[in-house]
Design an enzyme around this catalytic site. Sequence first.
Site, PDB file in Angstrom:
ATOM      1  NE  ARG A  80     -25.433   5.490 -10.346  1.00 36.80           N
ATOM      2  CZ  ARG A  80     -24.119   4.956 -10.312  1.00 36.80           C
ATOM      3  NH1 ARG A  80     -22.775   5.526  -9.856  1.00 36.80           N
ATOM      4  NH2 ARG A  80     -23.948   3.653 -10.621  1.00 36.80           N
ATOM      5  CG  HIS A 124     -21.919   0.793  -6.095  1.00 41.75           C
ATOM      6  ND1 HIS A 124     -21.978   2.084  -6.665  1.00 41.75           N
ATOM      7  CD2 HIS A 124     -20.771   0.530  -5.996  1.00 41.75           C
ATOM      8  CE1 HIS A 124     -21.052   2.338  -7.029  1.00 41.75           C
ATOM      9  NE2 HIS A 124     -20.084   1.429  -6.718  1.00 41.75           N
ATOM     10  CD  GLU A 169     -18.278   0.555 -12.131  1.00 37.95           C
ATOM     11  OE1 GLU A 169     -17.526  -0.187 -11.346  1.00 37.95           O
ATOM     12  OE2 GLU A 169     -18.137   1.693 -12.531  1.00 37.95           O
ATOM     13  CG  ASN A 298     -20.103   4.053 -13.841  1.00 38.23           C
ATOM     14  OD1 ASN A 298     -21.379   4.841 -14.264  1.00 38.23           O
ATOM     15  ND2 ASN A 298     -20.278   3.369 -12.751  1.00 38.23           N
ATOM     16  CE1 TYR A 300     -14.143   7.164 -12.229  1.00 29.92           C
ATOM     17  CE2 TYR A 300     -15.438   5.126 -12.969  1.00 29.92           C
ATOM     18  CZ  TYR A 300     -15.291   6.247 -12.231  1.00 29.92           C
ATOM     19  OH  TYR A 300     -16.263   6.432 -11.107  1.00 29.92           O
ATOM     20  CD  GLU A 375     -19.398   5.059 -10.511  1.00 30.04           C
ATOM     21  OE1 GLU A 375     -18.260   4.803 -10.746  1.00 30.04           O
ATOM     22  OE2 GLU A 375     -20.115   4.263  -9.894  1.00 30.04           O
TER      23      GLU A 375
HETATM   24  O1  IFM Z   1     -15.393   3.868  -6.577  1.00 30.73           O
HETATM   25  C1  IFM Z   1     -15.472   3.334  -7.476  1.00 30.73           C
HETATM   26  C2  IFM Z   1     -17.055   3.063  -7.864  1.00 30.73           C
HETATM   27  O2  IFM Z   1     -17.697   2.481  -6.658  1.00 30.73           O
HETATM   28  C3  IFM Z   1     -17.471   2.283  -8.941  1.00 30.73           C
HETATM   29  N1  IFM Z   1     -16.996   3.012 -10.012  1.00 30.73           N
HETATM   30  C4  IFM Z   1     -15.545   3.165 -10.256  1.00 30.73           C
HETATM   31  C5  IFM Z   1     -15.365   3.959  -8.906  1.00 30.73           C
HETATM   32  C6  IFM Z   1     -13.892   4.378  -8.828  1.00 30.73           C
HETATM   33  O3  IFM Z   1     -12.953   3.367  -8.980  1.00 30.73           O
END
Ligand code: IFM
Length: 469
Positions: A80, A124, A169, A298, A300, A375
């Site tokens: 990706r 992006h 995002e 995505n 985290y 992600e």
């Molecule tokens: O590095 C970023 C990415 O560009 C977009 N999503 C979160 C990642 C970590 O912060």
Amino acid sequence: MSTGTGRRFPDGFLWGSATASYQIEGAVKEGGRGPSSWDTFSHTPGKTLNGDTGDIAVDHYHRWQEDLGHIADLGLRAYRFSTAWPRVQPGGRGPANREGLDFYSRLVDGLLERGVKPVLTLYHWDLPQDLEDAGGWTARDTAYRFADYAELMARELGDRVDLWTTLNEPWCSAYLGYGSGVHAPGRADGAAALAAVHHLNLAHGLGLQAVRSVLPSARASVTLNLHVIRPADPSSDDDRDAARRVDALANRAFTGPMLSGTYPDDLLADTAHVTDWAFVRAGDAEIAHQPLDVLGVNYYSTGLVRRWDGVGPRSEDDGHGDAAGTPWVGADDVEFVRPDGPYTAMGWNIDPGGLTDLLLRMHREHPGLPMMITENGAAFADTVSPGGAVHDPLRVDYLARHLEATGQAIDQGADVRGYFAWSLLDNFEWSFGYDRRFGLIRVDYETLERTWKDSAHWYRDVVARNGLD
Ligand code: IFM
């Protein structure tokens, strides 16, 4: 340390890794590329840690063949990446720059030659500066210019691309770019942030229409950083209402139009004191609502919120940095509470259960829409051992736990088709510059040498066995 549970993933599960143009390419003045909003922002004193910029990044523009070698050696089935709009249309409009198109054409061919599926993101965050000067995402015209750019890319790359993703995002583009100002273009204006939300939704719809006008059977997606927001006290009506409001801003402002063709009533009501949403024209939300083949997720960490009682300083720290403005437009009486650790080097809490919850929620609310984790990953303070190895057990543990959490969602019915580790390489982490390392592969920023971390070796084995050990 946990590295797994013996879990296997469904046949055909798409294993990959992800990057983004401004974070890795460098060569910002080569090949006819025009300036982007991130060039301007990162060159503005005080905007990034240590004044870091993407001028060189990890020099992928020149080292792309070496990087394709790493992708192949990892055994990845998909890669990706994003294309830089200002490399293709230096001023954001008009005819394509042949050198820019050629770069991505060679990259896509190189992936296909190695048996790797290209998963392409059109945007992006590196907006051509000329478009930013004309209002950026606060201007409706930017959405139409995005559609032109999308069509150019579709004509050039055609069916060589396995999956077309419009935006990465849009939450960050809109709220961090125009609300809090910690991302380019660095504006702190709540009404502008909500206009940006809408024009990004519109751009997504117009962009997909444009891609499909050229490639009627193109597989299409959008990638959202959906937030898992929990009330600090689940028994408190006030805290639950705070979570609802943040959920509306963070998630439903995008899933509403994109996945259901309408903006949520509560979002419009909650933000009525900030904007009248007059920038939404009849038919816009329907345009944003294009058929999708997959939703990119995505993930985290999670967030914890409560109603602010007005006493003492209000914490707005949601882990995205302090700034003049707030990304949480209109939610002036909502306070963020620091969730329990452990934390990554970003200060983000590690909460794999949030990923299971998120995947199940999307499955419940949007049944029939397959998902991919586009992600997931972690920054830690990696060190190089005297022999040159990078032992990063915390990253391996993070990835393993989140893969297990993904598997648990699949067990409960979520249709998850793939997983992309963020990131293939250490790279330019936006306002944190080169200080935060997310890569499976370490980059020495002096020599630009690439070294596999333990997590890369581990991930190669996960991919090979289609599961955890
Ligand atoms: O590095 C970023 C990415 O560009 C977009 N999503 C979160 C990642 C970590 O912060």
